[in-house]
Write an enzyme that holds these catalytic residues in place. Structure first.
Site, PDB file in Angstrom:
ATOM      1  N   GLY A 179       0.821  -1.210   0.000  1.00 60.88           N
ATOM      2  CA  GLY A 179       0.000   0.000   0.000  1.00 60.88           C
ATOM      3  C   GLY A 179       0.849   1.252   0.000  1.00 60.88           C
ATOM      4  N   SER A 236       1.675   3.284  -2.248  1.00 63.16           N
ATOM      5  CA  SER A 236       1.259   4.398  -3.118  1.00 63.16           C
ATOM      6  C   SER A 236       0.082   5.175  -2.541  1.00 63.16           C
ATOM      7  CB  SER A 236       0.875   3.847  -4.495  1.00 63.16           C
ATOM      8  OG  SER A 236      -0.091   2.817  -4.344  1.00 63.16           O
ATOM      9  N   GLY A 237      -0.413   4.789  -1.358  1.00 66.11           N
ATOM     10  CA  GLY A 237      -1.606   5.435  -0.805  1.00 66.11           C
ATOM     11  C   GLY A 237      -1.286   6.588   0.130  1.00 66.11           C
ATOM     12  N   TYR A 291     -15.417  -4.615   6.560  1.00 67.87           N
ATOM     13  CA  TYR A 291     -14.049  -4.100   6.760  1.00 67.87           C
ATOM     14  C   TYR A 291     -13.591  -4.391   8.181  1.00 67.87           C
ATOM     15  CZ  TYR A 291     -10.661  -0.129   7.095  1.00 67.87           C
ATOM     16  OH  TYR A 291      -9.568   0.689   7.276  1.00 67.87           O
ATOM     17  N   ASN A 336      -9.188   8.510  12.237  1.00 66.05           N
ATOM     18  CA  ASN A 336      -9.367   9.033  10.864  1.00 66.05           C
ATOM     19  C   ASN A 336      -8.121   9.786  10.404  1.00 66.05           C
ATOM     20  OD1 ASN A 336     -12.108   8.531  11.908  1.00 66.05           O
ATOM     21  ND2 ASN A 336     -12.764   9.490  10.003  1.00 66.05           N
ATOM     22  N   HIS A 374     -13.034   9.315   2.173  1.00 61.23           N
ATOM     23  CA  HIS A 374     -13.349   9.645   3.564  1.00 61.23           C
ATOM     24  C   HIS A 374     -13.814  11.095   3.650  1.00 61.23           C
ATOM     25  CE1 HIS A 374     -10.747   6.086   4.478  1.00 61.23           C
ATOM     26  NE2 HIS A 374     -11.702   5.903   5.349  1.00 61.23           N
ATOM     27  N   LYS A 385     -14.993  18.736  -2.613  1.00 63.75           N
ATOM     28  CA  LYS A 385     -16.272  19.448  -2.800  1.00 63.75           C
ATOM     29  C   LYS A 385     -16.100  20.953  -2.598  1.00 63.75           C
ATOM     30  CE  LYS A 385     -19.488  15.894  -1.065  1.00 63.75           C
ATOM     31  NZ  LYS A 385     -20.480  15.642  -0.003  1.00 63.75           N
ATOM     32  N   ARG A 434     -15.083  12.902  15.637  1.00 64.88           N
ATOM     33  CA  ARG A 434     -13.938  12.139  15.117  1.00 64.88           C
ATOM     34  C   ARG A 434     -12.638  12.711  15.683  1.00 64.88           C
ATOM     35  NH1 ARG A 434     -17.791   9.657  13.784  1.00 64.88           N
ATOM     36  NH2 ARG A 434     -18.348   8.774  11.745  1.00 64.88           N
ATOM     37  N   ASP A 471     -25.089   9.674   9.197  1.00 65.89           N
ATOM     38  CA  ASP A 471     -23.997  10.171  10.048  1.00 65.89           C
ATOM     39  C   ASP A 471     -23.017   9.059  10.383  1.00 65.89           C
ATOM     40  OD1 ASP A 471     -24.584  12.869  10.354  1.00 65.89           O
ATOM     41  OD2 ASP A 471     -25.938  12.507  12.047  1.00 65.89           O
TER      42      ASP A 471
HETATM   43  P1  NAP Z   1      -5.270   4.360   0.333  1.00 69.06           P
HETATM   44  O1  NAP Z   1      -4.734   5.735   0.203  1.00 69.06           O
HETATM   45  O2  NAP Z   1      -6.589   4.041  -0.275  1.00 69.06           O
HETATM   46  O3  NAP Z   1      -4.184   3.347  -0.231  1.00 69.06           O
HETATM   47  C1  NAP Z   1      -4.485   1.990  -0.333  1.00 69.06           C
HETATM   48  C2  NAP Z   1      -3.243   1.291  -0.781  1.00 69.06           C
HETATM   49  O4  NAP Z   1      -3.516  -0.113  -0.886  1.00 69.06           O
HETATM   50  C3  NAP Z   1      -2.762   1.750  -2.176  1.00 69.06           C
HETATM   51  O5  NAP Z   1      -1.362   1.739  -2.190  1.00 69.06           O
HETATM   52  C4  NAP Z   1      -3.327   0.656  -3.082  1.00 69.06           C
HETATM   53  O6  NAP Z   1      -2.588   0.513  -4.286  1.00 69.06           O
HETATM   54  C5  NAP Z   1      -3.148  -0.551  -2.188  1.00 69.06           C
HETATM   55  N1  NAP Z   1      -4.016  -1.662  -2.570  1.00 69.06           N
HETATM   56  C6  NAP Z   1      -5.364  -1.688  -2.600  1.00 69.06           C
HETATM   57  N2  NAP Z   1      -5.810  -2.889  -3.064  1.00 69.06           N
HETATM   58  C7  NAP Z   1      -4.695  -3.626  -3.319  1.00 69.06           C
HETATM   59  C8  NAP Z   1      -4.460  -4.923  -3.841  1.00 69.06           C
HETATM   60  N3  NAP Z   1      -5.484  -5.737  -4.176  1.00 69.06           N
HETATM   61  N4  NAP Z   1      -3.193  -5.339  -4.005  1.00 69.06           N
HETATM   62  C9  NAP Z   1      -2.157  -4.527  -3.683  1.00 69.06           C
HETATM   63  N5  NAP Z   1      -2.294  -3.302  -3.179  1.00 69.06           N
HETATM   64  C10 NAP Z   1      -3.547  -2.850  -3.016  1.00 69.06           C
HETATM   65  O7  NAP Z   1      -5.377   3.920   1.866  1.00 69.06           O
HETATM   66  P2  NAP Z   1      -4.732   4.604   3.158  1.00 69.06           P
HETATM   67  O8  NAP Z   1      -5.726   5.598   3.641  1.00 69.06           O
HETATM   68  O9  NAP Z   1      -3.327   4.978   2.914  1.00 69.06           O
HETATM   69  O10 NAP Z   1      -4.806   3.378   4.177  1.00 69.06           O
HETATM   70  C11 NAP Z   1      -3.647   2.694   4.600  1.00 69.06           C
HETATM   71  C12 NAP Z   1      -4.050   1.752   5.718  1.00 69.06           C
HETATM   72  O11 NAP Z   1      -4.580   2.510   6.800  1.00 69.06           O
HETATM   73  C13 NAP Z   1      -5.138   0.757   5.330  1.00 69.06           C
HETATM   74  O12 NAP Z   1      -4.825  -0.503   5.866  1.00 69.06           O
HETATM   75  C14 NAP Z   1      -6.387   1.337   5.944  1.00 69.06           C
HETATM   76  O13 NAP Z   1      -7.317   0.323   6.234  1.00 69.06           O
HETATM   77  C15 NAP Z   1      -5.843   1.988   7.191  1.00 69.06           C
HETATM   78  N6  NAP Z   1      -6.636   3.102   7.740  1.00 69.06           N
HETATM   79  C16 NAP Z   1      -6.956   4.166   6.967  1.00 69.06           C
HETATM   80  C17 NAP Z   1      -7.683   5.212   7.530  1.00 69.06           C
HETATM   81  C18 NAP Z   1      -8.021   6.468   6.755  1.00 69.06           C
HETATM   82  O14 NAP Z   1      -8.694   7.353   7.313  1.00 69.06           O
HETATM   83  N7  NAP Z   1      -7.589   6.615   5.518  1.00 69.06           N
HETATM   84  C19 NAP Z   1      -8.082   5.158   8.876  1.00 69.06           C
HETATM   85  C20 NAP Z   1      -7.708   4.056   9.624  1.00 69.06           C
HETATM   86  C21 NAP Z   1      -6.976   3.038   9.055  1.00 69.06           C
HETATM   87  P3  NAP Z   1      -2.951   1.403  -5.612  1.00 69.06           P
HETATM   88  O15 NAP Z   1      -2.451   2.796  -5.331  1.00 69.06           O
HETATM   89  O16 NAP Z   1      -2.207   0.759  -6.696  1.00 69.06           O
HETATM   90  O17 NAP Z   1      -4.437   1.335  -5.761  1.00 69.06           O
HETATM   91  P1  GDP Z   2     -15.995   7.060   9.231  1.00 75.14           P
HETATM   92  O1  GDP Z   2     -15.241   7.997  10.094  1.00 75.14           O
HETATM   93  O2  GDP Z   2     -15.427   5.682   9.242  1.00 75.14           O
HETATM   94  O3  GDP Z   2     -17.463   7.070   9.522  1.00 75.14           O
HETATM   95  O4  GDP Z   2     -15.835   7.493   7.703  1.00 75.14           O
HETATM   96  P2  GDP Z   2     -15.782   8.891   6.925  1.00 75.14           P
HETATM   97  O5  GDP Z   2     -14.409   9.419   6.922  1.00 75.14           O
HETATM   98  O6  GDP Z   2     -16.429   8.622   5.616  1.00 75.14           O
HETATM   99  O7  GDP Z   2     -16.653   9.946   7.759  1.00 75.14           O
HETATM  100  C1  GDP Z   2     -18.037   9.827   7.787  1.00 75.14           C
HETATM  101  C2  GDP Z   2     -18.673  10.975   8.574  1.00 75.14           C
HETATM  102  O8  GDP Z   2     -18.501  12.198   7.863  1.00 75.14           O
HETATM  103  C3  GDP Z   2     -20.184  10.766   8.715  1.00 75.14           C
HETATM  104  O9  GDP Z   2     -20.634  11.373   9.930  1.00 75.14           O
HETATM  105  C4  GDP Z   2     -20.728  11.511   7.515  1.00 75.14           C
HETATM  106  O10 GDP Z   2     -22.075  11.914   7.693  1.00 75.14           O
HETATM  107  C5  GDP Z   2     -19.783  12.712   7.461  1.00 75.14           C
HETATM  108  N1  GDP Z   2     -19.673  13.337   6.127  1.00 75.14           N
HETATM  109  C6  GDP Z   2     -20.072  14.584   5.797  1.00 75.14           C
HETATM  110  N2  GDP Z   2     -19.867  14.832   4.504  1.00 75.14           N
HETATM  111  C7  GDP Z   2     -19.263  13.738   3.982  1.00 75.14           C
HETATM  112  C8  GDP Z   2     -18.776  13.418   2.698  1.00 75.14           C
HETATM  113  O11 GDP Z   2     -18.859  14.182   1.725  1.00 75.14           O
HETATM  114  N3  GDP Z   2     -18.184  12.194   2.543  1.00 75.14           N
HETATM  115  C9  GDP Z   2     -18.051  11.327   3.592  1.00 75.14           C
HETATM  116  N4  GDP Z   2     -17.439  10.158   3.381  1.00 75.14           N
HETATM  117  N5  GDP Z   2     -18.548  11.598   4.825  1.00 75.14           N
HETATM  118  C10 GDP Z   2     -19.128  12.784   5.023  1.00 75.14           C
END
Ligand code: NAP
Ligand code: GDP
Length: 323
Positions: A15, A17-18, A145, A174, A188, A196, A217, A279
């Site tokens: 991951g 590239s994320g 998930y 988050n 997210h 937006k 959050r 929500d």
């Molecule tokens: P992200 O930006 O969506 O990146 C996801 C990464 O996973 C990308 O590098 C993607 O590759 C790779 N990936 C997805 N499907 C794959 C597959 N089938 N094979 C190989 N690679 C794959 O996610 P992130 O937000 O950085 O999240 C990183 C970690 O933190 C995750 O485990 C997530 O569950 C966790 N997390 C995230 C949040 C949040 O708010 N974002 C919160 C809590 C925990 P490509 O670029 O090639 O698609």
């Molecule tokens: P969560 O924290 O796992 O619930 O995931 P999100 O990062 O998607 O956050 C969701 C919360 O943000 C909820 O309370 C939604 O009602 C609020 N929200 C408000 N506007 C947006 C929007 O444009 N996209 C998303 N994903 N959530 C939004």
């Protein structure tokens, strides 16, 4: 850090590239986080589809890592979870089983996987802590998930019990920052609202927030999380996961986050809350006491500074950003 044979670490970041992977790359490559002799390899899904066992084995064979930071996952915001709960379950179960089992087979010394505070029980006492992961069903909006992520903790404990491996996990709240997925439907809350707001300002339209804005959050800047993930890889010895979060006092409403984004862009148009939309979980207040016990002096980037940097990054990289 050296592994058992005193060779420098060769770290495979799935991951890579994320959102989080790019922040770790910044910390180790641009901020001097890598130590002499270490190799850091950042993978995307183009290097290997980790839902596929053969591709997973091939990429481990190619790179022969000593350590793994496992970030790869199907990731998305509340509204993507509501549409694709089953995909989140199946793909993440497959990715996690392939990565963890292949790491074990290739004698990887340590794996740090990434869970999330949304995997905790929906009905719980607050603040949530690391001991409570399996105490009851998760919120139904993202149960696929959540159960896939919970199994990583089950795997880590079983792998220690059976093989003595010290594989562990971090539990971030988050996350937001540059290189996020800014897709309006799937992203997210922060990246979706940044996109937006950018469009509303550009087009002279209203900003539409989904839900009431009253959900609570704890937001962590991806670069702070990246620094903490590197620390966990080097120093944290427990199998039990660790919550990586700002303090409970830094919890805020979605409306607070909206206000910070609006301020960062200097958006002056109307902001509408569409209360017909979900929500999700009202709150998932997490304790960072364990983190504070280990790192009492860690300084988080102030929220408004991190948000301004993220909004500026999105505006500067609008054409190439994931959206
Ligand atoms: P992200 O930006 O969506 O990146 C996801 C990464 O996973 C990308 O590098 C993607 O590759 C790779 N990936 C997805 N499907 C794959 C597959 N089938 N094979 C190989 N690679 C794959 O996610 P992130 O937000 O950085 O999240 C990183 C970690 O933190 C995750 O485990 C997530 O569950 C966790 N997390 C995230 C949040 C949040 O708010 N974002 C919160 C809590 C925990 P490509 O670029 O090639 O698609
Ligand atoms: P969560 O924290 O796992 O619930 O995931 P999100 O990062 O998607 O956050 C969701 C919360 O943000 C909820 O309370 C939604 O009602 C609020 N929200 C408000 N506007 C947006 C929007 O444009 N996209 C998303 N994903 N959530 C939004």
């Amino acid at each position: 850090m050296m592994n058992g044979e005193m060779r420098p670490m060769r770290v495979l970041v799935t991951g890579g590239s994320g959102l989080v992977g790019k922040a770790i790359e910044r910390v180790v490559k641009q901020e001097g986080g890598a130590r002499e002799g270490e190799e850091w390899i950042f993978l995307s899904s183009k290097d290997a589809d980790l839902t596929n066992p053969a591709e997973t084995r091939a990429i481990f064979k190619k790179h022969q890592p000593t350590h793994v930071i496992h970030l790869a996952a199907v990731v998305g915001g509340l509204f993507m979870h509501l549409r694709q709960n089953l995909d989140f379950l199946r793909k993440n179960l497959a990715i996690n089983d392939n990565v963890l089992q292949t790491a074990h087979e290739f004698d990887v010394v340590k794996v740090v996987s990434c869970l999330s505070t949304c995997i905790f029980p929906d009905k719980t006492t607050y603040p949530i802590d690391e001991t409570m992961i399996h105490n009851g069903p998760p919120h139904e909006s993202n149960s696929g998930y959540a159960y896939a992520k919970r199994m990583v903790d089950v795997y880590n404990r079983a792998c220690f019990q059976q093989h003595g491996r010290r594989y562990t996990a971090v539990i971030p709240t988050n996350i937001f920052g540059p290189h996020d997925n800014f897709n309006i439907e799937d992203g997210h809350v922060v990246p979706a609202l940044i996109h937006k707001t950018y469009k509303a300002k550009r087009d002279g339209t209203a900003l539409e927030v989904w839900g009431s804005g009253q959900g609570l959050r704890q937001f962590i800047f991806s670069v702070d999380l990246a620094r903490l993930c590197v620390w966990v890889l080097r120093e944290y010895e427990e199998i039990q996961p660790i919550i990586l979060s700002v303090g409970e006092e830094d919890e805020m409403t979605i409306k607070d986050a909206v206000d910070a984004i609006v301020e960062s862009f200097g958006f002056t148009g109307p902001v509408i809350y569409d209360t017909s939309k979900s929500d999700g979980q009202l709150k998932k207040t997490a304790s960072n006491a364990k983190l504070r016990h280990y790192l009492p002096n860690f300084t988080f980037t102030p929220f408004h500074k991190a948000m301004k940097e993220t909004c500026d990054w999105f505006a500067a990289n609008y054409d190439s950003a994931r959206k």
